[in-house]
Design a protein around this motif. Structure first.
Motif, PDB file in Angstrom:
ATOM      1  N   TYR A  80       0.845  -1.198   0.000  1.00 46.72           N
ATOM      2  CA  TYR A  80       0.000   0.000   0.000  1.00 46.72           C
ATOM      3  C   TYR A  80       0.878   1.244   0.000  1.00 46.72           C
ATOM      4  N   GLN A  81       0.691   2.092  -0.990  1.00 50.80           N
ATOM      5  CA  GLN A  81       1.425   3.345  -1.071  1.00 50.80           C
ATOM      6  C   GLN A  81       0.505   4.478  -0.629  1.00 50.80           C
ATOM      7  N   SER A  82       0.666   4.916   0.595  1.00 44.24           N
ATOM      8  CA  SER A  82      -0.225   5.933   1.136  1.00 44.24           C
ATOM      9  C   SER A  82       0.126   7.320   0.628  1.00 44.24           C
ATOM     10  N   PRO A  83      -0.867   8.047   0.126  1.00 47.24           N
ATOM     11  CA  PRO A  83      -0.622   9.425  -0.287  1.00 47.24           C
ATOM     12  C   PRO A  83      -0.713  10.387   0.896  1.00 47.24           C
ATOM     13  N   TYR A  84      -0.891   9.846   2.106  1.00 44.92           N
ATOM     14  CA  TYR A  84      -1.105  10.693   3.266  1.00 44.92           C
ATOM     15  C   TYR A  84       0.007  10.528   4.301  1.00 44.92           C
ATOM     16  N   ASN A  85       1.242  10.474   3.850  1.00 41.88           N
ATOM     17  CA  ASN A  85       2.352  10.266   4.775  1.00 41.88           C
ATOM     18  C   ASN A  85       2.465  11.378   5.805  1.00 41.88           C
ATOM     19  N   SER A  86       1.946  12.553   5.473  1.00 41.82           N
ATOM     20  CA  SER A  86       2.038  13.676   6.395  1.00 41.82           C
ATOM     21  C   SER A  86       0.766  13.835   7.231  1.00 41.82           C
ATOM     22  N   CYS A  87      -0.096  12.854   7.164  1.00 43.59           N
ATOM     23  CA  CYS A  87      -1.363  12.911   7.893  1.00 43.59           C
ATOM     24  C   CYS A  87      -1.077  12.959   9.395  1.00 43.59           C
ATOM     25  N   SER A  88      -1.574  13.979  10.062  1.00 39.14           N
ATOM     26  CA  SER A  88      -1.300  14.173  11.486  1.00 39.14           C
ATOM     27  C   SER A  88      -2.140  13.231  12.343  1.00 39.14           C
ATOM     28  N   ASP A  89      -1.748  13.093  13.606  1.00 37.42           N
ATOM     29  CA  ASP A  89      -2.519  12.286  14.541  1.00 37.42           C
ATOM     30  C   ASP A  89      -3.921  12.865  14.699  1.00 37.42           C
ATOM     31  N   PHE A  90      -4.018  14.198  14.639  1.00 36.13           N
ATOM     32  CA  PHE A  90      -5.315  14.860  14.746  1.00 36.13           C
ATOM     33  C   PHE A  90      -6.224  14.443  13.589  1.00 36.13           C
ATOM     34  N   LYS A  92      -5.955  11.684  11.814  1.00 34.87           N
ATOM     35  CA  LYS A  92      -6.289  10.260  11.983  1.00 34.87           C
ATOM     36  C   LYS A  92      -7.442  10.090  12.972  1.00 34.87           C
ATOM     37  N   LYS A  93      -7.414  10.879  14.047  1.00 36.92           N
ATOM     38  CA  LYS A  93      -8.487  10.800  15.038  1.00 36.92           C
ATOM     39  C   LYS A  93      -9.813  11.279  14.442  1.00 36.92           C
ATOM     40  N   SER A  94      -9.741  12.275  13.574  1.00 37.85           N
ATOM     41  CA  SER A  94     -10.959  12.786  12.936  1.00 37.85           C
ATOM     42  C   SER A  94     -11.549  11.744  11.988  1.00 37.85           C
ATOM     43  N   ILE A  95     -10.673  11.045  11.253  1.00 34.90           N
ATOM     44  CA  ILE A  95     -11.125   9.987  10.346  1.00 34.90           C
ATOM     45  C   ILE A  95     -11.792   8.869  11.143  1.00 34.90           C
ATOM     46  N   GLN A  96     -11.141   8.478  12.233  1.00 38.67           N
ATOM     47  CA  GLN A  96     -11.702   7.424  13.074  1.00 38.67           C
ATOM     48  C   GLN A  96     -13.024   7.869  13.697  1.00 38.67           C
ATOM     49  N   LYS A  97     -13.111   9.144  14.042  1.00 42.07           N
ATOM     50  CA  LYS A  97     -14.342   9.682  14.620  1.00 42.07           C
ATOM     51  C   LYS A  97     -15.493   9.587  13.625  1.00 42.07           C
ATOM     52  N   CYS A  98     -15.206   9.836  12.337  1.00 41.71           N
ATOM     53  CA  CYS A  98     -16.242   9.708  11.302  1.00 41.71           C
ATOM     54  C   CYS A  98     -16.798   8.289  11.281  1.00 41.71           C
ATOM     55  N   ILE A 131      -9.531  16.469   7.664  1.00 41.42           N
ATOM     56  CA  ILE A 131      -9.449  15.195   6.947  1.00 41.42           C
ATOM     57  C   ILE A 131      -8.948  15.424   5.531  1.00 41.42           C
ATOM     58  N   PRO A 132      -8.000  14.613   5.037  1.00 37.26           N
ATOM     59  CA  PRO A 132      -7.540  14.748   3.650  1.00 37.26           C
ATOM     60  C   PRO A 132      -8.730  14.714   2.691  1.00 37.26           C
ATOM     61  N   PRO A 133      -8.773  15.601   1.710  1.00 34.23           N
ATOM     62  CA  PRO A 133      -9.931  15.725   0.811  1.00 34.23           C
ATOM     63  C   PRO A 133     -10.360  14.413   0.160  1.00 34.23           C
ATOM     64  N   ASP A 134      -9.401  13.611  -0.316  1.00 41.81           N
ATOM     65  CA  ASP A 134      -9.768  12.356  -0.985  1.00 41.81           C
ATOM     66  C   ASP A 134     -10.476  11.398  -0.030  1.00 41.81           C
ATOM     67  N   MET A 206     -11.938  -0.821   6.594  1.00 40.33           N
ATOM     68  CA  MET A 206     -10.704  -1.591   6.499  1.00 40.33           C
ATOM     69  C   MET A 206      -9.936  -1.260   5.226  1.00 40.33           C
ATOM     70  N   LYS A 207     -10.651  -1.067   4.141  1.00 37.50           N
ATOM     71  CA  LYS A 207     -10.005  -0.808   2.848  1.00 37.50           C
ATOM     72  C   LYS A 207      -9.517   0.630   2.698  1.00 37.50           C
ATOM     73  N   GLU A 208     -10.350   1.586   3.107  1.00 38.09           N
ATOM     74  CA  GLU A 208     -10.061   2.992   2.822  1.00 38.09           C
ATOM     75  C   GLU A 208      -9.554   3.798   4.018  1.00 38.09           C
ATOM     76  N   LEU A 209      -9.979   3.447   5.227  1.00 38.73           N
ATOM     77  CA  LEU A 209      -9.638   4.263   6.390  1.00 38.73           C
ATOM     78  C   LEU A 209      -8.492   3.710   7.217  1.00 38.73           C
ATOM     79  N   SER A 210      -8.475   2.397   7.419  1.00 35.69           N
ATOM     80  CA  SER A 210      -7.441   1.794   8.261  1.00 35.69           C
ATOM     81  C   SER A 210      -6.017   2.093   7.817  1.00 35.69           C
ATOM     82  N   PRO A 211      -5.712   2.006   6.517  1.00 31.97           N
ATOM     83  CA  PRO A 211      -4.336   2.290   6.102  1.00 31.97           C
ATOM     84  C   PRO A 211      -3.856   3.679   6.509  1.00 31.97           C
ATOM     85  N   VAL A 212      -4.774   4.626   6.596  1.00 34.81           N
ATOM     86  CA  VAL A 212      -4.411   5.992   6.995  1.00 34.81           C
ATOM     87  C   VAL A 212      -4.349   6.101   8.513  1.00 34.81           C
ATOM     88  N   ILE A 213      -5.357   5.550   9.199  1.00 36.73           N
ATOM     89  CA  ILE A 213      -5.431   5.650  10.650  1.00 36.73           C
ATOM     90  C   ILE A 213      -4.242   4.949  11.314  1.00 36.73           C
TER      91      ILE A 213
END
Length: 216
Positions: A80-90, A92-98, A131-134, A206-213
């Motif tokens: 998996y090549q994540s385009p969100y390498n700079s995604c902050s902990d904040f 990630k928490k927002s994505i998980q909150k969604c 949250i990253p736009p994509d 699992m497919k779209e959110l976990s790799p980022v979180i």
């Protein structure tokens, strides 16, 4: 991808050692019971993760819990090549909150209520800025395709509930249930639909959110 062999190997070694987090372990069954108690999920679900062809935890919360409990990663992100390498902990928490907001919403008995849907979408919209736009677009797409119809096409989505076997519509199109037995059967039809949507939510997470979180 879920590393089933790695998970099984770790469980086997713990059984051989005879101890897990200070508790004596004499069999894998006892280990699965202890894991279930620690992360508050059914033992049978954990056993399924050990079976051939298992895709492992179906939602990011279970995966995170099991990895934190063992202190080991059981998910392989090498392909998996994540385009969100700079995604902050904040973020990630927002994505998980969604994910948690949608999950909680599906546990309602009032899915036909449009005001509740609007309120739920509003909560997610407040998290948009972090949250990253994509990713946000994917969350919106899931809501549009899977959640909105539960409200705006309620009668069709839950059509199995309105079988004449369970009751009848009067002239004002109000459905009258025959008795308690039929009510329980209707309830089963309702839960079946919601369970299927919850399953698709977990698969989406699992497919779209976990790799980022879960990325480090």
């Amino acid at each position: 991808m879920w590393c089933r062999d790695k998970f099984n190997d770790v469980c086997s070694k713990i059984k051989e050692q005879g101890e897990f987090h200070g508790y004596p372990i004499y069999s894998k069954e006892e280990l699965y019971e202890k894991i279930a108690d620690e992360i508050h999920i059914p033992k049978e679900r954990i056993k399924k993760w050990t079976q051939q062809g298992s895709k492992g935890p179906r939602n990011p919360e279970d995966l995170k819990a099991i990895e934190e409990l063992f202190g080991i990663s059981f998910w392989n992100y090498s392909d998996y090549q994540s385009p969100y390498n700079s995604c902050s902990d904040f973020s990630k928490k927002s994505i998980q909150k969604c994910y948690q907001i949608i999950k909680k919403y599906l546990q309602s008995w009032d899915l036909e209520n449009e005001s509740r849907l609007v309120k739920m979408v509003g909560k997610i919209d407040k998290l948009r800025v972090s949250i990253p736009p994509d990713i946000y677009k994917k969350i919106q797409k899931f809501i549009t395709e899977e959640i909105d119809p539960l409200t705006y096409d309620y009668e069709n989505i839950f059509s199995a509930m309105y079988n004449e076997e369970y009751g009848f519509f009067d002239e004002d199109h109000v459905f009258h249930i025959k008795d308690e037995k039929e009510f329980n059967q209707m309830l089963g039809e309702y839960l079946k639909v919601v369970h299927n949507v919850e399953t698709r939510l977990d698969e989406f997470a699992m497919k779209e959110l976990s790799p980022v979180i879960l990325e480090t």
